[in-house]
Design a protein around this motif. Structure first.
Motif, PDB file in Angstrom:
ATOM      1  N   ILE A  58       0.842  -1.200   0.000  1.00  0.00           N
ATOM      2  CA  ILE A  58       0.000   0.000   0.000  1.00  0.00           C
ATOM      3  C   ILE A  58       0.880   1.254   0.000  1.00  0.00           C
ATOM      4  CG2 ILE A  58      -1.634   1.367   1.369  1.00  0.00           C
ATOM      5  CD1 ILE A  58      -2.914  -1.256   2.256  1.00  0.00           C
ATOM      6  N   PHE A  59       2.005   1.183   0.728  1.00  0.00           N
ATOM      7  CA  PHE A  59       2.948   2.298   0.748  1.00  0.00           C
ATOM      8  C   PHE A  59       4.236   1.984  -0.013  1.00  0.00           C
ATOM      9  CE2 PHE A  59       0.249   4.010   4.012  1.00  0.00           C
ATOM     10  CZ  PHE A  59       0.481   5.382   3.993  1.00  0.00           C
ATOM     11  N   VAL A  60       4.312   0.788  -0.565  1.00  0.00           N
ATOM     12  CA  VAL A  60       5.521   0.382  -1.278  1.00  0.00           C
ATOM     13  C   VAL A  60       5.133   0.182  -2.748  1.00  0.00           C
ATOM     14  CG1 VAL A  60       7.459  -1.271  -1.263  1.00  0.00           C
ATOM     15  CG2 VAL A  60       6.322  -0.681   0.865  1.00  0.00           C
ATOM     16  N   ALA A  61       5.887  -0.607  -3.485  1.00  0.00           N
ATOM     17  CA  ALA A  61       5.582  -0.960  -4.876  1.00  0.00           C
ATOM     18  C   ALA A  61       5.148   0.239  -5.707  1.00  0.00           C
ATOM     19  CB  ALA A  61       4.532  -2.072  -4.900  1.00  0.00           C
ATOM     20  N   GLY A  62       3.918   0.193  -6.231  1.00  0.00           N
ATOM     21  CA  GLY A  62       3.447   1.234  -7.133  1.00  0.00           C
ATOM     22  C   GLY A  62       3.410   2.619  -6.511  1.00  0.00           C
ATOM     23  N   SER A  63       3.155   2.688  -5.210  1.00  0.00           N
ATOM     24  CA  SER A  63       3.102   3.998  -4.536  1.00  0.00           C
ATOM     25  C   SER A  63       4.451   4.702  -4.577  1.00  0.00           C
ATOM     26  CB  SER A  63       2.655   3.822  -3.082  1.00  0.00           C
ATOM     27  OG  SER A  63       1.315   3.402  -3.012  1.00  0.00           O
ATOM     28  N   VAL A  64       5.517   3.940  -4.326  1.00  0.00           N
ATOM     29  CA  VAL A  64       6.861   4.529  -4.395  1.00  0.00           C
ATOM     30  C   VAL A  64       7.159   4.996  -5.808  1.00  0.00           C
ATOM     31  CG1 VAL A  64       9.340   4.048  -4.215  1.00  0.00           C
ATOM     32  CG2 VAL A  64       7.783   3.243  -2.433  1.00  0.00           C
ATOM     33  N   SER A  65       6.901   4.132  -6.791  1.00  0.00           N
ATOM     34  CA  SER A  65       7.184   4.476  -8.188  1.00  0.00           C
ATOM     35  C   SER A  65       6.392   5.694  -8.639  1.00  0.00           C
ATOM     36  CB  SER A  65       6.850   3.282  -9.095  1.00  0.00           C
ATOM     37  OG  SER A  65       7.606   2.147  -8.744  1.00  0.00           O
ATOM     38  N   TYR A  66       5.124   5.777  -8.239  1.00  0.00           N
ATOM     39  CA  TYR A  66       4.236   6.838  -8.704  1.00  0.00           C
ATOM     40  C   TYR A  66       4.590   8.189  -8.081  1.00  0.00           C
ATOM     41  CZ  TYR A  66      -0.084   9.344  -9.812  1.00  0.00           C
ATOM     42  OH  TYR A  66      -0.983  10.272 -10.267  1.00  0.00           O
ATOM     43  N   PHE A  67       4.854   8.212  -6.761  1.00  0.00           N
ATOM     44  CA  PHE A  67       5.059   9.489  -6.068  1.00  0.00           C
ATOM     45  C   PHE A  67       6.525   9.939  -6.047  1.00  0.00           C
ATOM     46  CE2 PHE A  67       0.977   8.104  -4.316  1.00  0.00           C
ATOM     47  CZ  PHE A  67       0.236   9.277  -4.457  1.00  0.00           C
ATOM     48  N   LEU A  68       7.401   9.100  -6.562  1.00  0.00           N
ATOM     49  CA  LEU A  68       8.819   9.424  -6.554  1.00  0.00           C
ATOM     50  C   LEU A  68       9.135  10.692  -7.343  1.00  0.00           C
ATOM     51  CD1 LEU A  68      11.531   8.306  -5.503  1.00  0.00           C
ATOM     52  CD2 LEU A  68      11.764   7.109  -7.681  1.00  0.00           C
TER      53      LEU A  68
ATOM     54  N   SER B 247      11.178  -0.614  -6.283  1.00  0.00           N
ATOM     55  CA  SER B 247      10.177   0.301  -6.839  1.00  0.00           C
ATOM     56  C   SER B 247      10.790   1.660  -7.160  1.00  0.00           C
ATOM     57  CB  SER B 247       9.020   0.471  -5.850  1.00  0.00           C
ATOM     58  OG  SER B 247       8.414  -0.772  -5.562  1.00  0.00           O
ATOM     59  N   PHE B 248      11.799   2.035  -6.394  1.00  0.00           N
ATOM     60  CA  PHE B 248      12.525   3.279  -6.664  1.00  0.00           C
ATOM     61  C   PHE B 248      13.177   3.212  -8.050  1.00  0.00           C
ATOM     62  CE2 PHE B 248      16.318   5.860  -6.758  1.00  0.00           C
ATOM     63  CZ  PHE B 248      15.938   7.051  -6.157  1.00  0.00           C
ATOM     64  N   PHE B 249      13.755   2.063  -8.388  1.00  0.00           N
ATOM     65  CA  PHE B 249      14.387   1.906  -9.699  1.00  0.00           C
ATOM     66  C   PHE B 249      13.356   2.017 -10.824  1.00  0.00           C
ATOM     67  CE2 PHE B 249      17.587  -0.863  -7.306  1.00  0.00           C
ATOM     68  CZ  PHE B 249      18.445   0.213  -7.118  1.00  0.00           C
TER      69      PHE B 249
ATOM     70  N   LEU C 129      20.724   3.815  -3.735  1.00  0.00           N
ATOM     71  CA  LEU C 129      19.697   4.808  -3.423  1.00  0.00           C
ATOM     72  C   LEU C 129      20.233   5.966  -2.590  1.00  0.00           C
ATOM     73  CD1 LEU C 129      17.676   2.687  -4.503  1.00  0.00           C
ATOM     74  CD2 LEU C 129      16.193   3.273  -2.600  1.00  0.00           C
ATOM     75  N   PHE C 130      21.123   5.650  -1.666  1.00  0.00           N
ATOM     76  CA  PHE C 130      21.538   6.658  -0.686  1.00  0.00           C
ATOM     77  C   PHE C 130      22.746   7.475  -1.110  1.00  0.00           C
ATOM     78  CE2 PHE C 130      19.593   3.727   2.757  1.00  0.00           C
ATOM     79  CZ  PHE C 130      18.336   4.195   2.422  1.00  0.00           C
ATOM     80  N   LYS C 131      23.153   7.331  -2.360  1.00  0.00           N
ATOM     81  CA  LYS C 131      24.294   8.109  -2.832  1.00  0.00           C
ATOM     82  C   LYS C 131      24.033   9.608  -2.722  1.00  0.00           C
ATOM     83  CE  LYS C 131      26.563   4.922  -6.074  1.00  0.00           C
ATOM     84  NZ  LYS C 131      26.905   4.658  -7.502  1.00  0.00           N
ATOM     85  N   ASN C 132      22.846  10.023  -3.113  1.00  0.00           N
ATOM     86  CA  ASN C 132      22.494  11.443  -3.073  1.00  0.00           C
ATOM     87  C   ASN C 132      21.360  11.708  -2.079  1.00  0.00           C
ATOM     88  OD1 ASN C 132      24.346  12.058  -5.245  1.00  0.00           O
ATOM     89  ND2 ASN C 132      22.855  11.118  -6.635  1.00  0.00           N
ATOM     90  N   PHE C 133      21.348  10.925  -1.022  1.00  0.00           N
ATOM     91  CA  PHE C 133      20.276  11.015  -0.028  1.00  0.00           C
ATOM     92  C   PHE C 133      20.535  12.188   0.925  1.00  0.00           C
ATOM     93  CE2 PHE C 133      17.599   9.634   3.496  1.00  0.00           C
ATOM     94  CZ  PHE C 133      16.518   9.061   2.820  1.00  0.00           C
ATOM     95  N   GLU C 134      19.529  13.032   1.119  1.00  0.00           N
ATOM     96  CA  GLU C 134      19.657  14.183   2.012  1.00  0.00           C
ATOM     97  C   GLU C 134      18.757  13.990   3.230  1.00  0.00           C
ATOM     98  OE1 GLU C 134      19.092  17.887  -0.001  1.00  0.00           O
ATOM     99  OE2 GLU C 134      20.089  17.188  -1.829  1.00  0.00           O
TER     100      GLU C 134
END
Length: 422
Positions: free
Chosen positions: A55-65, A120-122, A180-185
């Protein structure tokens, strides 16, 4: 979709198929039908938990990224993953087959959800190459750890399957987090009530239909375990896995078709491409099923062990449903691409209704063969709904399922050139 991406996606699916069969062969030969039954049920449990996590992972991450800072999106994804991974799993503790592996299930559900957030981030950042690589590694590393634990270190308990899986997800989560965390602020991490509400609203709507369809695919496992025990589930699950492997081509074609339909405003062109995909999927599925049925029963016993002598019969009984779903997957992606989701939800609900009804009647009477009958009828009826809806908007012709010589030649040329549907 770029030609190189299409090629990589198809190759990755075949590699996934290869390693998945490796896992099946190892698990059946090491732990037999009873062990395979427990593995199949825990895997189904994990999938059910994942629908809540997603619900907060998968498509949600991809969509709101692309709409919010990635730090905020991942903050909610990670937090929800841990919360659901612990709380939801505790409800499974009352289930007999889960109680004995509950600690493993908690660890698996949390790590899988965290890992899926990264994957999902990828997808959301259109880095399909990394998505394909990690999807293949997920099975390859799991298989590696099983070989290490069982054949090198000498452990033989069924729990080693889950220990290997936990080690696999932990390793892949750490590696993917590195990218993911290379440019993480950290300063951008904050609680956004607006984002939380939007992610939840989007997530549960997208997961509901998928959850119902999953139950349509796997609910018969639970009926089998209830009425006939773990061994029956193990035997049936192997036949199902082999049969569903035929969907590899159909699913690859579906992704390509989905991308093409999304990017065209020509309705007739979209329908024509769908019909071509239907023809290709139908003929390739028939070919693959024919090859599977040519393999003698002794061949399946050789690979999976004596417990699995019914595998060929299971594949035979499932074949009509597998063929129907192979074609309806194509049509389903067409409806998804044109945002006609209602028919997909109806199709899933109708299929689930017949799965429950027929499983309750057939499995106590005929066991594994009853599960095959219930599954096939459910698949055929739900697929028929999509066929009916699709052919309401276009004329039905028998040649929709037969490639002409010229189309076959063009298809082979495009496959060689890596330009299918371009």
């Amino acid at each position: 979709m770029k030609k190189k991406t299409i090629f990589q996606t198809v190759i990755s699916r075949f590699l996934i198929l290869f390693f998945n069969f490796g896992l099946i062969i190892f698990s059946t030969n090491i732990w037999g039908s009873h062990g395979k039954g427990l593995i199949s049920l825990v895997t189904a449990d994990l999938a059910i938990i994942s629908f809540f996590s997603n619900i907060f992972v998968a498509g949600s991450v991809s969509y709101f990224l692309t709409k919010y800072p990635k730090e905020q999106v991942l903050f909610f994804a990670y937090g929800w993953s841990v919360l659901v991974g612990i709380c939801i799993v505790l409800f499974f503790g009352a289930v007999p087959h889960t109680a004995e592996v509950l600690p493993f299930l908690i660890a698996l559900s949390v790590l899988l959800s965290l890992y899926n957030a990264n994957i999902s981030f990828f997808i959301g950042s259109q880095d399909i190459r990394k998505f394909n690589i990690f999807s293949v590694l997920q099975l390859a590393i799991h298989l590696f750890f099983i070989v290490l634990l069982v054949f090198v270190l000498g452990f033989s308990d069924i729990e080693m399957y889950f220990v290997a899986q936990i080690a696999c997800y932990f390793l892949l989560f750490m590696i993917s987090s590195f990218y993911l965390f290379k440019n993480f602020e950290r300063t951008r991490i904050s609680f956004s009530k607006s984002l939380a509400g939007k992610m939840f609203s989007y997530g549960w709507k997208t997961q509901l239909s998928a959850f119902v369809q999953f139950l349509n695919y796997r609910l018969s496992f639970y009926f089998l375990e209830f009425f006939k025990g773990f061994s029956s589930v193990g035997i049936f699950s192997v036949g199902v896995a082999i049969s569903e492997a035929v969907w590899t081509i159909s699913r690859s074609l579906s992704v390509i078709l989905y991308s093409n339909v999304l990017n065209t405003n020509d309705v007739q062109l979209a329908i024509n491409k769908t019909k071509i995909s239907v023809r290709i999927s139908f003929l390739i599925t028939v070919l693959f099923l024919f090859v599977l049925l040519l393999i003698p029963a002794s061949g399946y016993i050789f690979f999976f062990g004596e417990d699995f002598h019914q595998t060929k019969s299971i594949i035979l009984l499932l074949s009509p449903g597998i063929l129907a779903m192979s074609v309806s997957n194509i049509i389903g992606h067409y409806f998804a691409a044109i945002n006609k989701l209602k028919i997909l939800n109806i199709k899933s609900i109708v299929g689930l209704f017949f799965t429950i009804l027929l499983s309750w009647y057939c499995i106590p009477r005929w066991g594994i063969l009853g599960a095959c009958f219930a599954t096939t009828v459910s698949y055929c009826i739900s697929s028929a709904l999509l066929f009916w809806k699709f052919y309401q908007i276009t004329d039905f012709r028998y040649k929709d399922f037969i490639l002409s010589k010229s189309e076959l030649r063009i298809f082979l040329e495009k496959v060689k050139a890596g330009s299918l549907f371009s």
